[in-house]
Every structure is written in structure tokens, then in C-alpha cells.
Design an enzyme around this catalytic site. Structure first.
Site, PDB file in Angstrom:
ATOM      1  N   HIS A 209       0.854  -1.186   0.000  1.00  0.00           N
ATOM      2  CA  HIS A 209       0.000   0.000   0.000  1.00  0.00           C
ATOM      3  C   HIS A 209       0.891   1.237   0.000  1.00  0.00           C
ATOM      4  O   HIS A 209       1.867   1.296   0.752  1.00  0.00           O
ATOM      5  CB  HIS A 209      -0.899  -0.023   1.245  1.00  0.00           C
ATOM      6  CG  HIS A 209      -1.870   1.098   1.265  1.00  0.00           C
ATOM      7  ND1 HIS A 209      -3.016   1.111   0.488  1.00  0.00           N
ATOM      8  CD2 HIS A 209      -1.852   2.284   1.912  1.00  0.00           C
ATOM      9  CE1 HIS A 209      -3.662   2.246   0.688  1.00  0.00           C
ATOM     10  NE2 HIS A 209      -2.977   2.979   1.546  1.00  0.00           N
ATOM     11  N   ASP A 250      -6.742  -3.177   3.261  1.00  0.00           N
ATOM     12  CA  ASP A 250      -5.533  -2.565   3.845  1.00  0.00           C
ATOM     13  C   ASP A 250      -5.456  -2.747   5.358  1.00  0.00           C
ATOM     14  O   ASP A 250      -5.008  -1.833   6.082  1.00  0.00           O
ATOM     15  CB  ASP A 250      -5.475  -1.054   3.516  1.00  0.00           C
ATOM     16  CG  ASP A 250      -5.535  -0.800   2.031  1.00  0.00           C
ATOM     17  OD1 ASP A 250      -4.984  -1.614   1.260  1.00  0.00           O
ATOM     18  OD2 ASP A 250      -6.151   0.207   1.629  1.00  0.00           O
TER      19      ASP A 250
END
Ligand code: GRF
Length: 297
Positions: A209, A250
Site C-alpha cells: 500500500h 488494507d
């Protein structure tokens, strides 16, 4: 000049910076002297005259004492971790009369964007020395993705999926099984990973990410959206997060993070470049480390 080249080669081989390399060389030198000195001292107790037997015993003693001395010296130099690995590698060579059973993980890269990370990962695992894994497949949901071109250029079979067959357990699993995939790496893949895949690959799916999670993560937080938010929030730092994938976007356990500065002059483009540099620098090596840790051998 030649000496500098040699240092550079050692740095690359051992993956250390110059300061650590110098400390390692010092440890080798001092550890070697210490074990020579200790070997001679021990032989004094035997009252043996210097001769063939003395020399043989000395060689045996030095061989046995060397790992201990080097490990001891490595502690004050902060190099214990390096030497522990180095020595167990040497010992491993003696032990490995049995066939090498190190597992090579078959990796599927899921990528639907430009594919710059996919490229770095493929190249990394193509190198002979990085043999914990091999990229065997690229899964993509975007027919226009640069990642597909990268797969073709590197002779990696690509699978183009759509929403329907991504949700159908049997289709994707069967495709992954055909290639004996045992590890999945997301590199610019935006769809949420379905439960059936998480169950089939527990702790074997990781994602990257482009921010420092848990900040700036979650649904809709991808690409330029992330960098825009970081800049709008006047963050002083951003970075990358590599994490295991779970049911929430995430959210899974973080494996690795690296940081870069964000200045008042940064734009979405400049920040994105900084982040990509960090990703390319770290993602392949972090995948390798995760595979190494999971390796049964
Ligand atoms: C990367 O920034 C990654 O963090 C995110 O998607 C982007 C993919 O970039 N998950 P690329 O396609 O590898 O260039």
C-alpha cells in the site's frame, strides 16, 4: 580501484551498507587473530614440541574455535546477526549430504495497473540467487493494464479475469492450482480478495500500500487518492506498507514499512515517484524474506 570494486561486490553479495561491511571485515580479522592466539595458548598445556602433530592439532583447534571467536567479536561490532547467518550457512554446507529440500514457492502476482512493481518482482526472482520463489503467473482484471505487457515480455502466463469469474471459487482456484501457485502477491490490484481465496491461502497473500498504514488506507484509498490525501493533510512523512491480506481493505498484519519525507513542494506526481522508488527498492526483497521464513527446510 580494484579494492573499491571488491568492496562493492561484497556489499552486493552480503546486502549490507559500507559501514557494516567494514565492521564485518574487522570482525573477520579480529576473530581470526583471536582464534589463532587461543589455539596456541591451548597447545601450551600439551607440552608438545612444534612439529607435524602440533600443526595438525593447531589446525583442528583453529577450525573449531573460529566460529566461536568470530561470533564473540561480532557482538561489540553489532554484527552478531550477520555472522550467525553466515556460520549456519557454512555448517549447513557440511550437513547437506541429503538432497536440498528447499521449497521454491510458485508466486502469482495480481496486478492491474502499470505493473512497475510486477516487473521488479519478476526480475528479482529471475535472478539465480533469489530462489525462494518464482513468478509463475500474472492475474489481471484490466485488459489495458501495462502489467499484461510486462507479463508477455517476461514470458509469464497471464490470466485476465472479470468480476464474475473472480467471485466464482472454482474458476480462479482451478487456474491457480494448474500452475501450482502457493503464494499470492498483490501489486496494484484493487479488488477485494474473496473469502474463498483467503481460506485457501492463509498468510500467503500479501499486498503493498502506498502510504503508512493504518493511515490513508481502506476502500477507495488507492493511487493518486492516497497521495492527494497525504498532501492535503500536510503530512511530513509518507511511505509504503507491506502487509498480509485479510477480509478488510488494507487491514492485515503489517510486515514492513519504509518512510519518505513529504515537503511543501511535493505534488501528487513527485510523491508518487518517491513512493514507487521505495516500493521497487523493498517489495521484492520483503517477499523473499517472507518466503524464506515460511520455508519448511
Ligand atoms: C503501487 O503504488 C502500489 O502501492 C499500489 O498500486 C501501485 C501499483 O503500481 N497497490 P504499479 O502498477 O506497480 O506501477
Amino acid at each position: 580501484m580494484h579494492f573499491c570494486k571488491m568492496l562493492k561486490k561484497l556489499q552486493e553479495r552480503w546486502k549490507v551498507n559500507l559501514v557494516n561491511l567494514i565492521l564485518i571485515i574487522l570482525t573477520f580479522a579480529l576473530g581470526g587473530s583471536l582464534c589463532g592466539w587461543a589455539g596456541r595458548k591451548i597447545l601450551l598445556f600439551t607440552n608438545l614440541e612444534k612439529g607435524v602433530v602440533w600443526i595438525l592439532l593447531y589446525i583442528i583447534l583453529v577450525t573449531l574455535l573460529w566460529p566461536l571467536c568470530v561470533l564473540l567479536i561480532s557482538i561489540p561490532f553489532g554484527q552478531f546477526g550477520f555472522f550467525k547467518k553466515y556460520i549456519s550457512k557454512i555448517l549447513g554446507k557440511f550437513r547437506s549430504k541429503k538432497p536440498n529440500i528447499q521449497k521454491i514457492y510458485n508466486i502469482a502476482v495480481f496486478a492491474s495497473g502499470a505493473g512497475s512493481n510486477a516487473k521488479k518482482i519478476i526480475e528479482y526472482f529471475n535472478a539465480a540467487e533469489n530462489n525462494n520463489g518464482k513468478v509463475c503467473m500474472l492475474v489481471c482484471n484490466n485488459p489495458a493494464a501495462g502489467a499484461l505487457k510486462i507479463a508477455t515480455e517476461n514470458n509469464i502466463p497471464a490470466l485476465l479475469i472479470n468480476r464474475k469469474n473472480f467471485q466464482e471459487k472454482d474458476y480462479l482456484l482451478a487456474e491457480l492450482k494448474k500452475k501450482s501457485i502457493d503464494f499470492i502477491v498483490l501489486a496494484g490490484f484493487l479488488w477485494k480478495i474473496p473469502t474463498y481465496l483467503l481460506k485457501e491461502y492463509p498468510k500467503k497473500i500479501i499486498n503493498i500500500h502506498p502510504a503508512l498504514l493504518p493511515k490513508f488506507g481502506g476502500k477507495g484509498m488507492y493511487g493518486h487518492h492516497v497521495h492527494e490525501s497525504v498532501i492535503a493533510n500536510k503530512e511530513k512523512q509518507s511511505g509504503i506498507s507491506i502487509h498480509y491480506v485479510d477480509e478488510i481493505y488494507d487491514h492485515g498484519a503489517i510486515i514492513f514499512q519504509a518512510i519518505c519525507d513529504v515537503t511543501g513542494n511535493d505534488t501528487v506526481e513527485t510523491l508518487s515517484q518517491k513512493i514507487h522508488l521505495l516500493e521497487h527498492q523493498h517489495y521484492p526483497a520483503v517477499i523473499d524474506a517472507v518466503l524464506q521464513k515460511q520455508n519448511p527446510s
